[in-house]
Design a protein around this motif. Structure first.
Motif, PDB file in Angstrom:
ATOM      1  N   ARG A  13       2.085   0.052 -10.774  1.00 51.59           N
ATOM      2  CA  ARG A  13       3.026  -1.584  -9.833  1.00 51.59           C
ATOM      3  C   ARG A  13       4.332  -1.404 -10.598  1.00 51.59           C
ATOM      4  NH1 ARG A  13       1.404  -5.864  -6.796  1.00 51.59           N
ATOM      5  NH2 ARG A  13      -1.056  -5.238  -6.040  1.00 51.59           N
ATOM      6  N   ASP A  14       3.976  -0.827 -12.234  1.00 48.54           N
ATOM      7  CA  ASP A  14       4.753  -0.846 -12.925  1.00 48.54           C
ATOM      8  C   ASP A  14       5.952   0.043 -13.225  1.00 48.54           C
ATOM      9  OD1 ASP A  14       3.767  -3.537 -14.010  1.00 48.54           O
ATOM     10  OD2 ASP A  14       3.303  -2.976 -15.803  1.00 48.54           O
ATOM     11  N   GLY A  15       6.067   1.231 -11.865  1.00 48.67           N
ATOM     12  CA  GLY A  15       6.487   2.049 -12.124  1.00 48.67           C
ATOM     13  C   GLY A  15       6.151   3.771 -12.563  1.00 48.67           C
ATOM     14  N   ARG A  16       4.892   3.002 -13.484  1.00 46.90           N
ATOM     15  CA  ARG A  16       4.742   4.580 -13.818  1.00 46.90           C
ATOM     16  C   ARG A  16       3.567   5.903 -12.757  1.00 46.90           C
ATOM     17  NH1 ARG A  16       4.032   0.974 -18.380  1.00 46.90           N
ATOM     18  NH2 ARG A  16       2.161  -0.522 -17.263  1.00 46.90           N
ATOM     19  N   ARG A  17       4.337   6.639 -13.496  1.00 46.91           N
ATOM     20  CA  ARG A  17       3.731   7.909 -12.012  1.00 46.91           C
ATOM     21  C   ARG A  17       3.292   8.652 -12.802  1.00 46.91           C
ATOM     22  NH1 ARG A  17       4.709   4.538  -9.267  1.00 46.91           N
ATOM     23  NH2 ARG A  17       6.440   3.977  -7.798  1.00 46.91           N
ATOM     24  N   ALA A  19       0.803  -1.161  -0.222  1.00 49.17           N
ATOM     25  CA  ALA A  19      -0.324  -0.267  -0.319  1.00 49.17           C
ATOM     26  C   ALA A  19       0.912   1.435   0.287  1.00 49.17           C
ATOM     27  CB  ALA A  19      -1.123   0.043   0.995  1.00 49.17           C
ATOM     28  N   GLY A  20       1.930   1.316   1.027  1.00 51.84           N
ATOM     29  CA  GLY A  20       2.855   2.867   1.033  1.00 51.84           C
ATOM     30  C   GLY A  20       3.563   2.245   0.166  1.00 51.84           C
ATOM     31  N   SER A  21       3.865   2.041  -0.959  1.00 47.69           N
ATOM     32  CA  SER A  21       5.232   1.990  -2.005  1.00 47.69           C
ATOM     33  C   SER A  21       4.243   1.853  -2.665  1.00 47.69           C
ATOM     34  CB  SER A  21       6.202   1.044  -2.368  1.00 47.69           C
ATOM     35  OG  SER A  21       5.188  -0.241  -2.174  1.00 47.69           O
ATOM     36  N   VAL A  22       3.183   1.052  -3.239  1.00 43.43           N
ATOM     37  CA  VAL A  22       2.659   1.301  -4.664  1.00 43.43           C
ATOM     38  C   VAL A  22       1.628   2.448  -5.042  1.00 43.43           C
ATOM     39  CG1 VAL A  22       1.514   0.185  -6.440  1.00 43.43           C
ATOM     40  CG2 VAL A  22       3.068  -1.068  -5.219  1.00 43.43           C
ATOM     41  N   PHE A  23       1.125   2.647  -3.396  1.00 40.46           N
ATOM     42  CA  PHE A  23      -0.512   3.388  -3.870  1.00 40.46           C
ATOM     43  C   PHE A  23       0.342   4.806  -3.543  1.00 40.46           C
ATOM     44  CE2 PHE A  23      -1.986  -0.409  -4.325  1.00 40.46           C
ATOM     45  CZ  PHE A  23      -3.664  -0.445  -5.857  1.00 40.46           C
ATOM     46  N   HIS A  24      -0.051   4.693  -2.303  1.00 35.44           N
ATOM     47  CA  HIS A  24      -0.183   6.036  -1.438  1.00 35.44           C
ATOM     48  C   HIS A  24       1.645   7.673  -1.723  1.00 35.44           C
ATOM     49  CE1 HIS A  24      -2.932   5.032   1.024  1.00 35.44           C
ATOM     50  NE2 HIS A  24      -2.272   3.993   1.044  1.00 35.44           N
ATOM     51  N   ASP A  39      -5.611   4.341   5.125  1.00 35.33           N
ATOM     52  CA  ASP A  39      -5.839   3.271   3.942  1.00 35.33           C
ATOM     53  C   ASP A  39      -7.411   2.513   4.353  1.00 35.33           C
ATOM     54  OD1 ASP A  39      -6.184   1.347   1.954  1.00 35.33           O
ATOM     55  OD2 ASP A  39      -3.648   1.568   1.428  1.00 35.33           O
ATOM     56  N   LYS A  40      -7.770   1.555   3.698  1.00 36.57           N
ATOM     57  CA  LYS A  40      -8.961   0.689   3.875  1.00 36.57           C
ATOM     58  C   LYS A  40      -8.363  -0.715   4.419  1.00 36.57           C
ATOM     59  CE  LYS A  40      -9.078  -1.882   0.252  1.00 36.57           C
ATOM     60  NZ  LYS A  40      -8.472  -3.194   0.049  1.00 36.57           N
ATOM     61  N   PRO A  41      -9.270  -0.949   4.840  1.00 41.73           N
ATOM     62  CA  PRO A  41     -10.519  -0.440   6.211  1.00 41.73           C
ATOM     63  C   PRO A  41     -10.334   0.472   6.615  1.00 41.73           C
ATOM     64  CG  PRO A  41     -10.144  -2.858   6.379  1.00 41.73           C
ATOM     65  CD  PRO A  41      -9.963  -2.325   5.042  1.00 41.73           C
ATOM     66  N   VAL A  42     -10.923   1.356   7.034  1.00 37.12           N
ATOM     67  CA  VAL A  42     -10.193   2.178   8.211  1.00 37.12           C
ATOM     68  C   VAL A  42      -9.796   1.249   9.671  1.00 37.12           C
ATOM     69  CG1 VAL A  42     -12.783   3.091   8.885  1.00 37.12           C
ATOM     70  CG2 VAL A  42     -10.788   4.967   9.415  1.00 37.12           C
ATOM     71  N   ALA A  43     -10.590   0.907  10.257  1.00 37.25           N
ATOM     72  CA  ALA A  43     -11.127   0.145  11.145  1.00 37.25           C
ATOM     73  C   ALA A  43     -11.247  -1.465  11.025  1.00 37.25           C
ATOM     74  CB  ALA A  43     -11.973   0.790  12.408  1.00 37.25           C
ATOM     75  N   GLY A  44     -11.988  -1.969  12.481  1.00 36.42           N
ATOM     76  CA  GLY A  44     -11.994  -3.576  12.547  1.00 36.42           C
ATOM     77  C   GLY A  44     -13.900  -2.792  12.103  1.00 36.42           C
ATOM     78  N   THR A  45     -14.260  -2.313  13.038  1.00 34.22           N
ATOM     79  CA  THR A  45     -15.808  -2.149  13.358  1.00 34.22           C
ATOM     80  C   THR A  45     -15.624  -0.906  12.599  1.00 34.22           C
ATOM     81  OG1 THR A  45     -15.971  -1.322  15.546  1.00 34.22           O
ATOM     82  CG2 THR A  45     -15.447  -4.160  14.930  1.00 34.22           C
TER      83      THR A  45
END
Length: 362
Positions: free
Chosen positions: A271-275, A18-23, A102-108
């Protein structure tokens, strides 16, 4: 708070998928945001973050290091495993910092509403990263619904299906209840949020959930039926064991239906490194992948008319977050919206476990 002319300084907690690919890529390419610190104790991930983000990025081994210098930061992004979302977001808000989780924000849903109340009490922005509201197919469908091109929508079918007969391992496949692993909370967070965004609150939920793969400990094949107060019925499928993938969307209305195959290209590009870059095409798919709208025929045999797919726009999420933090305005996805989705996920888990239909009370 950073001055109005300076970029907002971001602390990113977690540099896994999540941190490296999306955010990180989306934050780094958003005007007005800069990644100040990445929290990870993993040396390989630190090396990757340094290569991705440049020499100016700082590192911390634990989130607590960020609270000790909260006056140097403006926004915390929580991209760590699910079980850590609530404690880290709570600590960040108590330190006086705006937060994206990131989702899910919580468990409940109760935990999500408690976080929302804390953010309101502190006058801070709290947003949930429901990036698939900016998928190309969802943006296209939302336009069709808004413009009335389908007539009165009666049924919404949404599939997030994969063919992964072998386990990948990791906390997302864990059976530990504290991890909130499995597809119900992973992919379910996306498809339920999209259904609620399109068709409004739910009144009834029925679900089926199975563990199909040998050695699996969490659900890997789940179905949710949602009855909305509007009368629309949403049928939502999440699976890692689908040998033949169905359409991503099949939406049936009183005038026409819309069918769309394939996934938005943004995740694969990231994922392929495009921005994403200003002035450059982003989130665009070829004409051969466009969905079709029509009635009385199957799109597989050429029925209906192609509908140009609206380009996907994940960058719009963080642009809206930056504006909300600066203006102290409503963020693009609120924790209360995420709590409503968690109401559905909790009801679905109960329905699948007990074999009952669950009523949703306001």
């Amino acid at each position: 708070m950073t001055g109005s002319g300076s970029p907002l300084r971001v602390g990113l907690v977690g540099y896994g998928l999540a941190g490296s690919v999306f955010h990180a890529p989306l934050i780094a390419t958003t005007e007005g945001l800069v990644i100040d610190t990445v929290v990870t104790s993993n040396e390989e991930r630190r090396a990757q973050a340094g290569a991705d983000l440049g020499d100016g990025v700082r590192f911390a081994a634990a989130p607590e290091e960020l609270w000790q210098r909260a006056d140097e930061l403006d926004l915390i992004v929580v991209a760590s495993p699910n079980r850590t979302h609530v404690p880290i977001a709570t600590a960040a808000l108590e330190a006086g910092l705006a937060v994206v989780v990131d989702k899910p924000v919580a468990g409940t849903a109760a935990e999500a509403r408690a976080l929302a109340a804390l953010a309101d009490d502190r006058g801070l922005v709290l947003s949930v990263f429901q990036n698939r509201r900016w998928d190309n197919d969802f943006l296209t469908l939302r336009r069709l619904v808004t413009d009335g091109e389908l007539g009165e929508v009666q049924r919404f079918e949404s599939r997030f299906e994969r063919w992964r007969p072998q386990l990948k391992g990791g906390w997302r496949e864990s059976g530990d209840p504290a991890e909130f692993g499995g597809l119900l909370y992973d992919l379910g967070s996306h498809v339920v949020d999209q259904a609620l965004t399109l068709f409004g609150p739910a009144v009834r939920v029925y679900a089926e959930s199975d563990v199909r793969r040998p050695g699996a400990a969490a659900d890997d094949d789940t179905f949710i039926a949602v009855t909305h107060a509007s009368g629309v019925r949403s049928h939502l499928y999440m699976s890692a064991t689908t040998a033949q993938l169905g359409p991503r969307f099949r939406v049936l209305g009183s005038r026409a239906g819309y069918v769309k195959y394939g996934l938005d290209p943004q995740e694969a590009d990231l994922r392929d490194g495009r921005r994403p870059a200003a002035g450059e095409p982003w989130g665009v798919e070829p004409e051969g992948l466009w969905g079709r709208i029509g009635s009385g025929e199957s799109p597989v045999t050429g029925g209906g008319t192609p509908v140009e797919t609206v380009p996907g726009d994940y960058p719009a999420y963080y642009a809206a977050v930056a504006a909300a933090v600066r203006d102290k305005s409503t963020p693009p996805v609120t924790a209360l919206e995420a709590a409503a989705a968690l109401d559905i996920l909790e009801a679905a888990r109960r329905s699948a476990r007990d074999g009952v239909t669950v009523e949703i009370t306001a």
